[in-house]
Each structure stands twice: as structure tokens, then as C-alpha cells.
Motif scaffolding. Structure first.
Motif, PDB file in Angstrom:
ATOM      1  N   TYR A  19      72.794  81.437  14.552  1.00 21.71           N
ATOM      2  CA  TYR A  19      74.214  81.126  14.349  1.00 21.71           C
ATOM      3  C   TYR A  19      74.878  80.627  15.626  1.00 21.71           C
ATOM      4  O   TYR A  19      75.746  79.748  15.584  1.00 21.71           O
ATOM      5  CB  TYR A  19      74.945  82.349  13.808  1.00 21.71           C
ATOM      6  CG  TYR A  19      74.653  82.632  12.357  1.00 21.71           C
ATOM      7  CD1 TYR A  19      75.031  81.736  11.376  1.00 21.71           C
ATOM      8  CD2 TYR A  19      74.004  83.798  11.966  1.00 21.71           C
ATOM      9  CE1 TYR A  19      74.769  81.980  10.036  1.00 21.71           C
ATOM     10  CE2 TYR A  19      73.740  84.059  10.628  1.00 21.71           C
ATOM     11  CZ  TYR A  19      74.117  83.149   9.670  1.00 21.71           C
ATOM     12  OH  TYR A  19      73.859  83.381   8.344  1.00 21.71           O
ATOM     13  N   GLU A  23      76.554  76.909  15.911  1.00 25.36           N
ATOM     14  CA  GLU A  23      77.963  76.719  16.268  1.00 25.36           C
ATOM     15  C   GLU A  23      78.118  75.737  17.417  1.00 25.36           C
ATOM     16  O   GLU A  23      78.871  74.764  17.324  1.00 25.36           O
ATOM     17  CB  GLU A  23      78.591  78.056  16.649  1.00 25.36           C
ATOM     18  CG  GLU A  23      80.046  77.937  17.080  1.00 25.36           C
ATOM     19  CD  GLU A  23      80.647  79.265  17.514  1.00 25.36           C
ATOM     20  OE1 GLU A  23      81.835  79.264  17.891  1.00 25.36           O
ATOM     21  OE2 GLU A  23      79.938  80.291  17.470  1.00 25.36           O
ATOM     22  N   CYS A  65      79.450  80.481  11.053  1.00 20.86           N
ATOM     23  CA  CYS A  65      78.602  80.884  12.169  1.00 20.86           C
ATOM     24  C   CYS A  65      79.155  82.123  12.867  1.00 20.86           C
ATOM     25  O   CYS A  65      78.397  83.042  13.244  1.00 20.86           O
ATOM     26  CB  CYS A  65      78.473  79.734  13.178  1.00 20.86           C
ATOM     27  SG  CYS A  65      77.533  78.324  12.580  1.00 20.86           S
ATOM     28  N   THR A 142      69.448  73.532  12.203  1.00 14.21           N
ATOM     29  CA  THR A 142      70.139  74.733  11.716  1.00 14.21           C
ATOM     30  C   THR A 142      71.053  74.485  10.525  1.00 14.21           C
ATOM     31  O   THR A 142      71.619  75.439   9.990  1.00 14.21           O
ATOM     32  CB  THR A 142      70.982  75.345  12.847  1.00 14.21           C
ATOM     33  OG1 THR A 142      71.909  74.368  13.342  1.00 14.21           O
ATOM     34  CG2 THR A 142      70.092  75.815  13.997  1.00 14.21           C
ATOM     35  N   VAL A 146      72.730  77.323   7.643  1.00 10.09           N
ATOM     36  CA  VAL A 146      74.186  77.453   7.768  1.00 10.09           C
ATOM     37  C   VAL A 146      74.867  77.058   6.457  1.00 10.09           C
ATOM     38  O   VAL A 146      75.863  77.669   6.047  1.00 10.09           O
ATOM     39  CB  VAL A 146      74.697  76.607   8.946  1.00 10.09           C
ATOM     40  CG1 VAL A 146      76.224  76.561   8.957  1.00 10.09           C
ATOM     41  CG2 VAL A 146      74.189  77.157  10.265  1.00 10.09           C
TER      42      VAL A 146
END
Length: 352
Positions: A19, A23, A65, A142, A146
Motif C-alpha cells: 500500500y 500510494e 492505500c 500495484t 489496489v
């Protein structure tokens, strides 16, 4: 401790790292590059693009996130207190001759400090550094987990975002979400870093820097004063007009009435030649075209936009009393960007 405990700790730290990387990667990625990759057929880039080009969608992604980071951190602490601390407390009590309750408390504090340090390094600092150095690759890697988190955390996200917006409004702050914005100074630093990294030649970096600072120049800074212009008097005889046009390197010549400071229009050499071939000698008044008038403090970037909107190449620069100060052209702006210096005797105009 059993292998399952270690696996659980590693998994929770990796989730936190995921996360954090997502982000920083989403905030730092260049939208133009993702858009180009999506246009080239990259399926993952097509999935990522809507989340980074829209500020609301980016805000939602960053919020998911942050929720993931918070939940994984809480889960790691709770898991450690439930598994590691009870397992190590008897050893602490035996080694240091402590009461069981005191041994459990001290062990819990030590475990919390060690795990927090490990999570800070492996789950925060390392993924953040990777994401800042490789934002595009990190975002692409990612985005799928997410996206699942966005669906999973949607109710919580709506509640938390609404609460945050309400608190900001209480303080008179309007929330605009996360946006890829840079100040001129930051852009200049990025250009310098690109030059130092070999992505830009020094001359390219200088040209881009001058273009960036163009908005700080005004029409008065770029204009050629009236006393340096090659001009025509509106009532000039035809032979004088031909002599002036023949000796001038420009395709457009300003026209004045009575005094050079009273510029009223411009004469295009193309119009003059066409009229002369078709009908013979004419007058400046019949061939003259109007000129755009701009304030002396008009920013150079707005000047370019105005000239494009009016489809004009030149403009008269006037002061607050509407007195003519000089003439500015598109070429003057380009000369400033490219740092081309005109000779002192050269007049403003549009070269052929």
C-alpha cells in the motif's frame, strides 16, 4: 514460535509495503507516460490511467492505500500481541527473574518496538524509495490489488472521506484532492535534474527554462520602441512607399499618422505587391490593416495567446494613458525564448 507466526508477520509487513508503494507510485507517476503506454496497448496501463488522470479517482486510490496501511499496521500489532508476546513472556520471566505479569508487559513493549522498527524500514521506507525512483513500474505493479481494495474499502472510504471533507469545511478549507501540480521553481529543478541525468542537453534545458520564465516577461519588455521601427506615414507618396518596402527586410511594416508614436495599422508587402500587379499604384490607406492593441503589462504568455486568438503577428503596446510605446511581434517572443538578440538598428516586423 511456529513457522506460521513468522509467515503471518512477513505477510502483514508485505501488505503494508504494497500500500505504501502504491500510494507514492500513484502520486508520483507521470500521467502522460501512462497515457502513452495505454495508447500503445498496455492493458495494465489502461486500468491505471483512469485512476491517475482524474483527481477524484486519484484521491479515492490514495484513500484506499491509507486505509490499507492503517489496517495492516493495526493487524500486525494485534497479531504480535496475541502470538509473540505470550510465547516470549515465560522466557523473559525465567531469564530476568520477573513476575509473569511484569514479564508479559516488558515483552510486549520490546516486541512492539522491534516490529515497529522492522515495519518502518521494510514496510515504509524501502517501498517508498522504490516507488519514488520507479513510479511508473510501481504503479503498474500495484494497481490490481489496489483496485480490489477500492471495491472492498468503498463503504469505509466514503465515510472517512466525507468526515474529512466536513472537518476541512469547518476550518474554511476546500478539499481539492491529490493533483500532479508543480510550481515554476519545482519545474525548473526537474529540468535541471533531467539535464544532470543526461536526459536533456544543456542548451535544451536552458531553452525550456527560458520558456518557463516567459510568463514573467511583459509586452513592454519584449517590444521594440517606436523610435527604432521602420515605418510608413499613412499619406506617404507611392514612390516613398516603394522605397521603404524595398529597403526593409520585413513583410509587415507599421503605418503611423502625423507622428511615429501614433501607429494606426500595418502594411503587408504581399498586399502591396498583389495590388500593384493587378491594379497599379495605390494608397497606404487602401492597403493598411488594423493592429491589435495590448497593455504594456500584459504577460508574454498571454500575449502569445491573444495574438493566436486574433490571428495576428503584431500588436501595438500602449501605456495606461493609451499612448503608443512600441510594437511587439511573435518573433520578439520567440527571440526571447531562444535568446536570439537583434541588432540595435534592426526594426520590429515579420521577416519574409
Amino acid at each position: 514460535m511456529t513457522p506460521g507466526v513468522w509467515i503471518g508477520l512477513v505477510v502483514l509487513i508485505l501488505i503494508n509495503a504494497l500500500y505504501v508503494a502504491a500510494e507514492f507510485g500513484a502520486v508520483g507517476v507521470r500521467r502522460s507516460r501512462v497515457r502513452r503506454m495505454a495508447e500503445d496497448g498496455n492493458r495494465t496501463a489502461r486500468v491505471l490511467l483512469p485512476h491517475v488522470q482524474d483527481t477524484t479517482a486519484l484521491d479515492q486510490l490514495v484513500g484506499a492505500c491509507q486505509i490499507g496501511i492503517t489496517l495492516s499496521s493495526l493487524a500486525l500489532g494485534a497479531f504480535a500481541q496475541a502470538t509473540i508476546s505470550p510465547a516470549l513472556a515465560p522466557l523473559s520471566a525465567a531469564w530476568f527473574q520477573l513476575e509473569p505479569e511484569l514479564a508479559l508487559t516488558i515483552t510486549a513493549v520490546v516486541v512492539l518496538i522491534v516490529l515497529t522498527s522492522a515495519q518502518l524500514i521494510l514496510g515504509e521506507l524501502v517501498p517508498k524509495s522504490i516507488a519514488l525512483q520507479y513510479p511508473t513500474q510501481t504503479s503498474l505493479a500495484t494497481i490490481w490489488p489496489v483496485r480490489w481494495s477500492l471495491w472492498l474499502f468503498r463503504p469505509i472510504l466514503a465515510l472517512l472521506n466525507g468526515s474529512a471533507t466536513l472537518v476541512l469545511r469547518l476550518f474554511g478549507i476546500v478539499a481539492h484532492g491529490h493533483r500532479h501540480l508543480h510550481s515554476p521553481e519545482e519545474i525548473a529543478l526537474l529540468l535541471a535534474e533531467s539535464r544532470d541525468g543526461g536526459l536533456l542537453e544543456p542548451e535544451e534545458q536552458q531553452r525550456l527554462h527560458r520558456a518557463l520564465r516567459l510568463s514573467f516577461k511583459t509586452a513592454r519588455d519584449l517590444m521594440v520602441p517606436c523610435d527604432r521601427l521602420t515605418m510608413l506615414e499613412v499619406d506617404a507618396p507611392w514612390t516613398s512607399v516603394l522605397d521603404t518596402v524595398a529597403s526593409s527586410p520585413f513583410s509587415r511594416i507599421p503605418v503611423y499618422r502625423s507622428h511615429p508614436s501614433q501607429i494606426i495599422g500595418t502594411l503587408r508587402v504581399k498586399d502591396l505587391v498583389g495590388r500593384y500587379v493587378a491594379e497599379g499604384p495605390s494608397t497606404v490607406t487602401a492597403l493598411m490593416r488594423p493592429l491589435v492593441r495590448v497593455a504594456e503589462d500584459l504577460a508574454a504568455d498571454r500575449l502569445v495567446q491573444l495574438l493566436r486568438e486574433r490571428r495576428a503577428h503584431q500588436a501595438i503596446v500602449v501605456d495606461s494613458q493609451d499612448q503608443t510605446l512600441g510594437l511587439v511581434t511573435i518573433q520578439d517572443v520567440l527571440s526571447e525564448m531562444l535568446e536570439v538578440r537583434r541588432p540595435a538598428a534592426q526594426a520590429a516586423g515579420t521577416p519574409p
